[in-house]
Design an enzyme around this catalytic site. Structure first.
Site, mmCIF file in Angstrom:
data_model
loop_
_atom_site.group_PDB
_atom_site.id
_atom_site.type_symbol
_atom_site.label_atom_id
_atom_site.label_comp_id
_atom_site.label_asym_id
_atom_site.label_seq_id
_atom_site.Cartn_x
_atom_site.Cartn_y
_atom_site.Cartn_z
ATOM 1 N N ASP A 156 -12.610 1.907 -17.829
ATOM 2 C CA ASP A 156 -13.233 2.587 -16.683
ATOM 3 C C ASP A 156 -12.147 3.166 -15.775
ATOM 4 O O ASP A 156 -12.208 4.309 -15.347
ATOM 5 C CB ASP A 156 -14.080 1.590 -15.867
ATOM 6 C CG ASP A 156 -15.248 1.041 -16.677
ATOM 7 O OD1 ASP A 156 -15.861 1.831 -17.406
ATOM 8 O OD2 ASP A 156 -15.525 -0.175 -16.579
ATOM 9 N N GLY A 176 8.454 11.932 -1.946
ATOM 10 C CA GLY A 176 7.879 11.945 -0.597
ATOM 11 C C GLY A 176 6.482 12.540 -0.554
ATOM 12 O O GLY A 176 5.896 12.878 -1.583
ATOM 13 N N GLY A 188 -15.117 9.681 -17.230
ATOM 14 C CA GLY A 188 -13.885 10.475 -17.388
ATOM 15 C C GLY A 188 -12.822 10.092 -16.376
ATOM 16 O O GLY A 188 -12.476 8.923 -16.238
ATOM 17 N N ASP A 196 2.787 8.745 -8.196
ATOM 18 C CA ASP A 196 3.820 9.766 -8.363
ATOM 19 C C ASP A 196 5.135 9.118 -8.822
ATOM 20 O O ASP A 196 5.753 8.366 -8.071
ATOM 21 C CB ASP A 196 4.009 10.512 -7.028
ATOM 22 C CG ASP A 196 4.893 11.741 -7.174
ATOM 23 O OD1 ASP A 196 5.553 11.882 -8.227
ATOM 24 O OD2 ASP A 196 4.924 12.551 -6.224
ATOM 25 N N GLU A 199 8.447 9.059 -6.786
ATOM 26 C CA GLU A 199 8.757 8.117 -5.687
ATOM 27 C C GLU A 199 9.605 6.987 -6.257
ATOM 28 O O GLU A 199 9.589 6.733 -7.458
ATOM 29 C CB GLU A 199 7.472 7.513 -5.104
ATOM 30 C CG GLU A 199 6.391 8.502 -4.769
ATOM 31 C CD GLU A 199 6.843 9.591 -3.817
ATOM 32 O OE1 GLU A 199 7.799 9.365 -3.063
ATOM 33 O OE2 GLU A 199 6.249 10.686 -3.853
ATOM 34 N N HIS A 217 -4.617 0.338 -2.019
ATOM 35 C CA HIS A 217 -5.276 1.483 -1.393
ATOM 36 C C HIS A 217 -5.972 2.362 -2.451
ATOM 37 O O HIS A 217 -7.153 2.683 -2.326
ATOM 38 C CB HIS A 217 -4.235 2.291 -0.616
ATOM 39 C CG HIS A 217 -4.762 3.562 -0.017
ATOM 40 N ND1 HIS A 217 -5.056 3.687 1.314
ATOM 41 C CD2 HIS A 217 -5.049 4.763 -0.580
ATOM 42 C CE1 HIS A 217 -5.510 4.906 1.545
ATOM 43 N NE2 HIS A 217 -5.514 5.589 0.418
ATOM 44 N N GLU A 218 -5.227 2.723 -3.488
ATOM 45 C CA GLU A 218 -5.794 3.625 -4.502
ATOM 46 C C GLU A 218 -6.974 2.967 -5.212
ATOM 47 O O GLU A 218 -7.967 3.625 -5.510
ATOM 48 C CB GLU A 218 -4.724 4.061 -5.515
ATOM 49 C CG GLU A 218 -3.587 4.883 -4.913
ATOM 50 C CD GLU A 218 -4.040 6.070 -4.080
ATOM 51 O OE1 GLU A 218 -5.058 6.694 -4.428
ATOM 52 O OE2 GLU A 218 -3.386 6.368 -3.058
ATOM 53 N N HIS A 221 -10.148 3.500 -3.540
ATOM 54 C CA HIS A 221 -10.810 4.761 -3.925
ATOM 55 C C HIS A 221 -11.497 4.601 -5.282
ATOM 56 O O HIS A 221 -12.608 5.074 -5.487
ATOM 57 C CB HIS A 221 -9.802 5.902 -4.049
ATOM 58 C CG HIS A 221 -9.210 6.356 -2.753
ATOM 59 N ND1 HIS A 221 -9.965 6.653 -1.650
ATOM 60 C CD2 HIS A 221 -7.913 6.585 -2.396
ATOM 61 C CE1 HIS A 221 -9.167 7.048 -0.661
ATOM 62 N NE2 HIS A 221 -7.920 7.007 -1.093
ATOM 63 N N HIS A 227 -11.316 7.243 2.956
ATOM 64 C CA HIS A 227 -10.313 6.842 3.942
ATOM 65 C C HIS A 227 -10.945 6.295 5.210
ATOM 66 O O HIS A 227 -12.031 6.712 5.620
ATOM 67 C CB HIS A 227 -9.412 8.027 4.300
ATOM 68 C CG HIS A 227 -8.387 8.270 3.246
ATOM 69 N ND1 HIS A 227 -7.844 9.509 3.002
ATOM 70 C CD2 HIS A 227 -7.809 7.424 2.361
ATOM 71 C CE1 HIS A 227 -6.977 9.398 2.014
ATOM 72 N NE2 HIS A 227 -6.945 8.154 1.599
ATOM 73 N N MET A 235 -7.216 1.198 3.803
ATOM 74 C CA MET A 235 -7.712 2.531 3.448
ATOM 75 C C MET A 235 -7.299 3.629 4.440
ATOM 76 O O MET A 235 -7.762 4.765 4.342
ATOM 77 C CB MET A 235 -9.232 2.517 3.262
ATOM 78 C CG MET A 235 -9.709 1.695 2.062
ATOM 79 S SD MET A 235 -8.767 1.934 0.534
ATOM 80 C CE MET A 235 -9.205 3.623 0.128
HETATM 81 CA CA LIG Z 1 5.315 12.731 -3.879
HETATM 82 CA CA LIG Z 2 -12.181 6.652 -15.672
HETATM 83 ZN ZN LIG Z 3 -6.228 7.389 -0.114
#
Ligand SMILES: [Ca+2]
Ligand SMILES: [Ca+2]
Ligand SMILES: [Zn+2]
Ligand SMILES: [Zn+2]
Length: 311
Positions: A156, A176, A188, A196, A199, A217-218, A221, A227, A235
């Site tokens: 998932d 950054g 999907g 990233d 970083e 945090h991610e 989501h 947020h 968040m």
């Molecule tokens: Ca970046």
């Molecule tokens: Ca997925």
């Molecule tokens: Zn966020």
């Protein structure tokens, strides 16, 4: 230098009379022209669906941003707002109209799978695995949802590190600024979390971006949270270095995630039989409190002895 002057002239012509702008300077020299940077920021993080307005006027977006960050809503740039714009942050926009969040999507199964598809060169794989598990646990201990790691196939929530363009509509931007992004629950790309690779990621033992903070945090989501404008919340969209030993969800995060999934006590109640429900209703207030205590400390709430009233 000429570029900077041009940008300032342009800014003045865009917002006549509103820009008594003191050009902010970063330590060590002139930053990217602030208005250009601000336009780019507002377009990315406060996307507007209004096609009729002058696309060069970003006053509405600026006001949205000021509202979000709980600043005076003036519609004009200040050095404070430019400072916020220069902080490293999450790549997900701050407004509810974000196209992947309209219907408050959430996972409907009680077990959600995840897979770590690619790793960073900055941390050993085993540490990344541990930190991802820790980040999931922050959320799962508050809601009736559990997470299962799988090693192959489609999960998932697919988690990975990538740099630049990486196969979705949101390329990363080098070192950054945008640190990571994630998609709301769905099929999907839904639920997937990308970090990233430009970083420098750390587990807190060296300089860099704390992976546990950003992952927690991610994954918020990935579970369906948008947020928060509460600066204490996980968040909150910008990244702040904090005390890693005491890192935990804020009450605001818990309220948000429980609004979507309910809390863990509701789950137990909804899963016990009718007979147990009757017993449950018959419990006195003390029994209820003990039940919650048991849940918190042992993780086994529906204790037979509790239901028999023995404790
Ligand atoms: Ca970046
Ligand atoms: Ca997925
Ligand atoms: Zn966020
Ligand atoms: Zn991505």
């Amino acid at each position: 230098m000429q570029l900077v002057v041009l940008a300032v002239l342009y800014a003045v012509s865009v917002l006549p009379g509103t820009l008594a702008l003191q050009l902010p300077r970063k330590a060590g020299g002139m930053s990217e022209p602030p208005w250009e940077q601000a336009q780019d920021y507002l377009k990315r993080f406060y996307p507007s669906d209004s096609k009729s307005r002058d696309p060069n006027s970003l006053e509405v977006e600026l006001k949205q941003m000021q509202k979000f960050f709980r600043l005076p809503i003036t519609g004009t740039l200040s050095s404070h707002i430019i400072e916020i714009m220069q902080k490293p942050r999450c790549g997900v926009p701050d407004v509810a109209e974000y196209s992947l969040f309209p219907d408050r999507p959430k996972w409907t199964s009680k077990v959600v799978t995840y897979r770590i598809v690619s790793y960073t060169r900055d941390l050993p794989h085993v540490i990344v695995n541990q930190l991802v598990a820790k980040a999931f646990n922050m959320w799962s201990k508050e809601i009736p949802l559990s997470f299962k790691r799988v090693s192959w196939g489609i999960a998932d929530i697919m988690i990975g590190f990538a740099r630049g363009a990486h196969g979705d509509p949101n390329p990363f931007d080098g070192p950054g600024n945008t640190l990571a992004h994630a998609f709301a629950p769905g099929p999907g790309l839904g639920g997937d979390a990308h970090f990233d690779e430009d970083e420098r990621w750390t587990d807190g033992s060296s300089i860099g971006i704390n992976f546990l903070y950003v992952a927690t945090h991610e994954l918020g989501h990935s579970l369906g949270l948008d947020h928060s404008s509460d600066p204490n919340a996980v968040m909150y969209p910008t990244y702040e270095e904090g005390d890693s030993k005491n890192f935990k969800l804020a009450q605001d995060d818990i309220n948000g995630i429980q609004k979507l999934y309910g809390n863990i006590y509701d789950f137990h109640i909804s899963n016990i039989s009718l007979r147990h429900c009757l017993l449950w209703v018959g419990l006195n207030e003390k029994g209820w409190e003990r039940g919650i205590y048991l849940e918190k400390h042992t993780g086994t709430f529906i204790s037979k002895s509790l239901l028999r009233g023995e404790i």
